[in-house]
Write an enzyme that holds these catalytic residues in place. Structure first.
Site, PDB file in Angstrom:
ATOM      1  CG  ASN A 128      -1.685   1.228   1.443  1.00  0.00           C
ATOM      2  OD1 ASN A 128      -1.784   2.052   0.536  1.00  0.00           O
ATOM      3  ND2 ASN A 128      -2.259   1.384   2.633  1.00  0.00           N
ATOM      4  CD1 TRP A 129       3.631   1.079  -2.895  1.00  0.00           C
ATOM      5  CD2 TRP A 129       3.897   2.462  -4.651  1.00  0.00           C
ATOM      6  NE1 TRP A 129       4.504   0.480  -3.757  1.00  0.00           N
ATOM      7  CE2 TRP A 129       4.693   1.298  -4.855  1.00  0.00           C
ATOM      8  CE3 TRP A 129       3.905   3.458  -5.629  1.00  0.00           C
ATOM      9  CZ2 TRP A 129       5.484   1.132  -5.992  1.00  0.00           C
ATOM     10  CZ3 TRP A 129       4.695   3.275  -6.764  1.00  0.00           C
ATOM     11  CH2 TRP A 129       5.472   2.131  -6.934  1.00  0.00           C
ATOM     12  CE  LYS A 130      -0.097   3.355   4.719  1.00  0.00           C
ATOM     13  NZ  LYS A 130      -0.055   3.458   6.162  1.00  0.00           N
ATOM     14  CD  GLU A 141      -2.903   5.590   6.769  1.00  0.00           C
ATOM     15  OE1 GLU A 141      -2.887   5.655   5.532  1.00  0.00           O
ATOM     16  OE2 GLU A 141      -1.945   5.152   7.445  1.00  0.00           O
ATOM     17  CD  GLU A 193      -3.285  -2.360   7.435  1.00  0.00           C
ATOM     18  OE1 GLU A 193      -2.178  -2.537   6.940  1.00  0.00           O
ATOM     19  OE2 GLU A 193      -4.003  -1.385   7.169  1.00  0.00           O
ATOM     20  CG  HIS A 233      -5.791   1.963   5.264  1.00  0.00           C
ATOM     21  ND1 HIS A 233      -5.400   2.884   6.203  1.00  0.00           N
ATOM     22  CD2 HIS A 233      -4.733   1.116   5.102  1.00  0.00           C
ATOM     23  CE1 HIS A 233      -4.153   2.605   6.588  1.00  0.00           C
ATOM     24  NE2 HIS A 233      -3.731   1.538   5.928  1.00  0.00           N
ATOM     25  CB  SER A 238       5.475  -1.613  11.804  1.00  0.00           C
ATOM     26  OG  SER A 238       5.054  -0.283  12.046  1.00  0.00           O
ATOM     27  N   GLY A 295       2.875  -1.069   4.221  1.00  0.00           N
ATOM     28  CA  GLY A 295       2.914   0.341   3.847  1.00  0.00           C
ATOM     29  C   GLY A 295       4.340   0.761   3.532  1.00  0.00           C
ATOM     30  N   GLY A 296       5.007   1.383   4.508  1.00  0.00           N
ATOM     31  CA  GLY A 296       6.335   1.975   4.312  1.00  0.00           C
ATOM     32  C   GLY A 296       7.327   1.051   3.615  1.00  0.00           C
ATOM     33  N   GLY A 314       2.765   2.392  10.624  1.00  0.00           N
ATOM     34  CA  GLY A 314       3.739   3.465  10.412  1.00  0.00           C
ATOM     35  C   GLY A 314       4.479   3.876  11.666  1.00  0.00           C
TER      36      GLY A 314
HETATM   37  P1  PGA Z   1       2.966   0.389   7.527  1.00  0.00           P
HETATM   38  O1  PGA Z   1       1.491   0.614   6.921  1.00  0.00           O
HETATM   39  O2  PGA Z   1       3.474  -0.919   6.970  1.00  0.00           O
HETATM   40  O3  PGA Z   1       3.765   1.577   7.058  1.00  0.00           O
HETATM   41  O4  PGA Z   1       2.825   0.331   9.002  1.00  0.00           O
HETATM   42  C1  PGA Z   1       0.607  -0.459   6.766  1.00  0.00           C
HETATM   43  C2  PGA Z   1      -0.712   0.033   6.209  1.00  0.00           C
HETATM   44  O5  PGA Z   1      -1.194   1.092   6.624  1.00  0.00           O
HETATM   45  O6  PGA Z   1      -1.323  -0.628   5.343  1.00  0.00           O
END
Ligand code: PGA
Length: 250
Positions: A12-14, A100, A168, A98, A213, A234-235, A174
């Site tokens: 997930n590149w956001k 977010e 998650e 998600h 993470s 994500g990251g 993150g």
């Molecule tokens: P993260 O994000 O791996 O940077 O913690 C995961 C996500 O939000 O899908």
């Protein structure tokens, strides 16, 4: 007997990525072609890059997906994209619900479910996200809250369709913090039981991803937990080497 489920590693590149990201995509494509991989792979870039990355990954094991969709196929919804648009751009998956988006845009379980229904109707696999806040985890209600989210957010699906669930914990996204293996094991078992109760036999093979993470150094341990069938990353999905390290751990 435990059913074998092919894990899914989804990036997930956001709101990250630009033309330079194609170098990372090329590295991923080449390295996946050069070795045996025991996972399905998906990259979910921002919508502006979806078509170009889908083309770049043509004939690769890696598929693409979007990070959100509207529940309607078209109409006066400024700024939104629909499932047919994602499909036309080459996407195979869409992340829905998600945390977010649930947090910043007040998306409710029923909004998430409507998006997941639209995805299934358009031939796209929804990755339905759930997860608890730190307050909820500390209050001891994490399992109840997450199971309620799942039951209310996941739509029914037919034998030709499939859905993916991603757990998650919000406090692990993150932050560099990951849930303990014992907590992940407990939550994923509870999710598996809830999915099996709700969907019967098809619920026993829904992929349940862990997210928060995930990185090459912890992927093997997390992915070896019984009902962890992949990761939403994500990251660490932004750098080819890190993402490949997670894929190789599957
Ligand atoms: P993260 O994000 O791996 O940077 O913690 C995961 C996500 O939000 O899908």
């Amino acid at each position: 007997m435990k059913k074998k489920i092919m894990p899914l590693i989804a990036g997930n590149w956001k709101m990250n990525g630009d033309a330079g990201s194609f170098l990372e995509v090329e590295v991923i494509k080449d390295r996946l072609a050069a070795q045996e991989i025991n996972a399905d792979v998906a990259i979910c870039p921002p919508a502006t890059l979806l078509h170009r990355i889908s083309v770049a990954l043509h004939e690769s094991l890696a598929k693409t997906g979007a990070q959100n969709c509207h529940a309607q196929a078209n109409g006066a919804y400024t700024g939104d994209i629909s499932v047919p648009m994602i499909s036309e751009a080459g996407g195979s998956y869409v992340i829905v619900g998600h945390s977010e988006r649930r947090g910043a845009y007040n998306e409710s379980d029923s909004d998430v479910r409507a998006k997941a229904v639209a995805a299934l109707e358009g031939g796209i696999i929804p990755i339905v996200c759930c997860g608890e806040s730190l307050d909820i985890r500390e209050s001891g209600k994490a399992i109840d809250v997450v199971i309620t989210q799942i039951i209310n957010s996941c739509p029914d699906f037919s034998a030709e369709q499939s859905i993916v669930v991603a757990y998650e914990p919000i406090w692990a996204i993150g932050t560099g913090k990951t849930a303990s293996v014992a907590d992940v094991d407990e939550m994923h078992n509870a999710i598996r039981n809830a999915l099996t109760k709700r969907f019967g036999d098809p619920g026993t093979t829904i992929k349940i991803l862990y997210g928060g993470s995930v990185k090459p150094s912890n992927a093997k341990e997390l992915l070896s937990v019984e009902n962890v069938n992949g990761a939403l990353v994500g990251g660490a999905s932004l750098k080819a080497d890190d993402f490949l390290g997670i894929i190789e751990a599957a």
